[in-house]
Write a protein that holds these residues in place. Sequence first.
Motif, PDB file in Angstrom:
ATOM      1  N   THR A 111      -9.866   3.507   1.719  1.00 38.09           N
ATOM      2  CA  THR A 111      -9.170   3.473   0.705  1.00 38.09           C
ATOM      3  C   THR A 111      -8.960   4.496  -0.097  1.00 38.09           C
ATOM      4  OG1 THR A 111      -9.296   0.747   0.565  1.00 38.09           O
ATOM      5  CG2 THR A 111      -8.577   1.969  -1.460  1.00 38.09           C
TER       6      THR A 111
ATOM      7  N   GLU B 190       2.557  -1.525  -3.188  1.00 39.36           N
ATOM      8  CA  GLU B 190       1.580  -1.763  -1.843  1.00 39.36           C
ATOM      9  C   GLU B 190       2.469  -2.704  -0.935  1.00 39.36           C
ATOM     10  OE1 GLU B 190      -2.985  -2.462  -1.136  1.00 39.36           O
ATOM     11  OE2 GLU B 190      -2.105  -4.000  -2.200  1.00 39.36           O
TER      12      GLU B 190
ATOM     13  N   ASP C  66       0.051  -0.349   3.812  1.00 43.30           N
ATOM     14  CA  ASP C  66      -1.170  -0.991   4.189  1.00 43.30           C
ATOM     15  C   ASP C  66      -1.056  -2.012   5.174  1.00 43.30           C
ATOM     16  OD1 ASP C  66      -3.802  -0.560   5.044  1.00 43.30           O
ATOM     17  OD2 ASP C  66      -4.599  -1.819   3.106  1.00 43.30           O
TER      18      ASP C  66
ATOM     19  N   ASN D 221      -7.875  -2.566  -1.539  1.00 40.08           N
ATOM     20  CA  ASN D 221      -7.176  -1.429  -2.272  1.00 40.08           C
ATOM     21  C   ASN D 221      -7.218  -1.571  -3.613  1.00 40.08           C
ATOM     22  OD1 ASN D 221      -7.130  -0.225   0.209  1.00 40.08           O
ATOM     23  ND2 ASN D 221      -4.783  -1.059   0.545  1.00 40.08           N
TER      24      ASN D 221
END
Length: 584
Positions: free
Chosen positions: A40, A64, A169, A72
């Motif tokens: 991360t 994100e 991610d 994270n």
Amino acid sequence: MTPDGLYCQPAVLDWSAESGPRARDYGDVYFSAEDGLEETRAVFLRACGLPDAWAGRRTYTVGELGFGTGLNALGLWQLWRKTRPDDGWLDLVSIEKHPLDRASAARAFAAWPQLGELAGRLLAQWPSRLKGPQRLVFPEDRFAITIFQDEVEAALAQMDGPVDAWFLDGFAPDRNAAMWSQPVFNRIGQLSAPGARIGTFTVAGFVRRGLAEAGFSVAKRPGFGRKRERLEAIWPGETVARSGLQAAGPVAIIGAGIAGASLVHALAARGVETVLIGAADAPGGASNAPAGLLTPRLEKADRPHVRATMAAFDFARRLYEGRDGFHAEPVIRLPGDAREAARFAVLADWLPDHLDWQDDRLVISCGGRFEPSRLVSGLIGACDRQDWQFGHHEAGGDGVRLFDRDGVCRLEAAHLVIAAGAASQAFHGDISPSAGQVAVFEGPAPASPVSWGHYACRAGDGVLVGATHLRGEAAAPDDEAEASFRTAIAERLPDLALGRVTERWSGVRASTPDRLPVAGMLGDRLSILSGLGSRGFAHAPLLAEDLVSRITGGASVLAADARAVLGPQRFAERRARKAGQTTG
């Protein structure tokens, strides 16, 4: 409507591997088996230039794609606590299609004992599976997380910018193509602030080309662990620090009820000086009744205002938990007829974490009872309160000047928020007053609060029964209201014995034609939060959080379509459309 109703499908996890949780539907892990936290830091935090990028910033927003276990978020939060500017505020706005439940998240976090304190605080506010954005606020660290629980393209369409950094991610592109499509890259670009940076683990060619096509400058960088390479990308333009407040001075709030108190609380979390104009010794308007019930607005539909009001209920419940004046307890809702009973049974299927249908009654398992004045006073805290009658305001380039009814300028502010309940009608003609009464009777209260149109619950040593609803500001005579309460109890709760009346309360609520709140901007330095009806304590905190985020330059709290359906311009827009259809 899908069988899941208002909930997202949960994540389905495989814990058999030593590498940690694996998503069965995607065949991929949530974090690196070697060192997920260090991954991360390398792939996302350092790749986005953090912490240097937020140095000297009043507001900073990280976007994100893929909240996952929340690792994270914890890594970002830990770094922020160590390096944040003294007056800074950090928003993480994340997207997750398949949210984990609290127990699964706790199991995943156990791998990182060094994050134990932060993990515990995140788990304490862990959101339900409700579709749409869910807001978590950690005021001690001036940090907030908004998780848009939805398909990625649907969520991005509902988000507002600008976003300063992105963590991409999602699961691997070959296993989760929807997270890595060209429309997604294009929308990320549209939401990006000048100079925004992206960090991601993948170096897939179509990802590099897609980000470049969207307008990013893309470069490969040394990877982490077994991955040889990763990507970084930068949106064009020079980074510009921003703050929503356009002038010096405090934010002024007219109204000392739950709307004003919620605004004060949200502004105080951001360190913004606030002046509350209202009675200095008591809550305002309809916020000083002897007791009230915290229950969600129940509608059998998946619409923007339903998602927003359910999210608001969850947010309020988390905010009030453990506060003086709030008592968490189930609330029983009795159906009025067979049709309503059928609707309640369906709602219980849609919202099993919130509702339960048993013994021909709806149990609101996450409900509560509260003492309004104590909750309001706790949210207001030590805010500067001024007790004078507001007359008018004048907005200019240097802020807003507030005058009393004698024409004397009493205050110069950076922004003015109208939160004056029914008195807000002077600023918004579609707000109207609705008078109501409750009464406290001698006698034992029901074991759990009960509602059915009227409601009954404990209030001190007696039982409160409410409430009447009359258009306008004139309440019914006391004896007429008392008689209606006794009749209602005799019909629905015949075992409840009511003695003499020990306390009466009457007040005026603020209503709107569509029975939804009014929350949003009226001008550059003027906004409103009103029209809350009888659900102010359920809806005001989240709407205040969203409004304050806008005022101070923060990130999305509500979905864009929810902001539109609750916005103050909606009634004028509807009239204009109707007039156009008529003339056309």
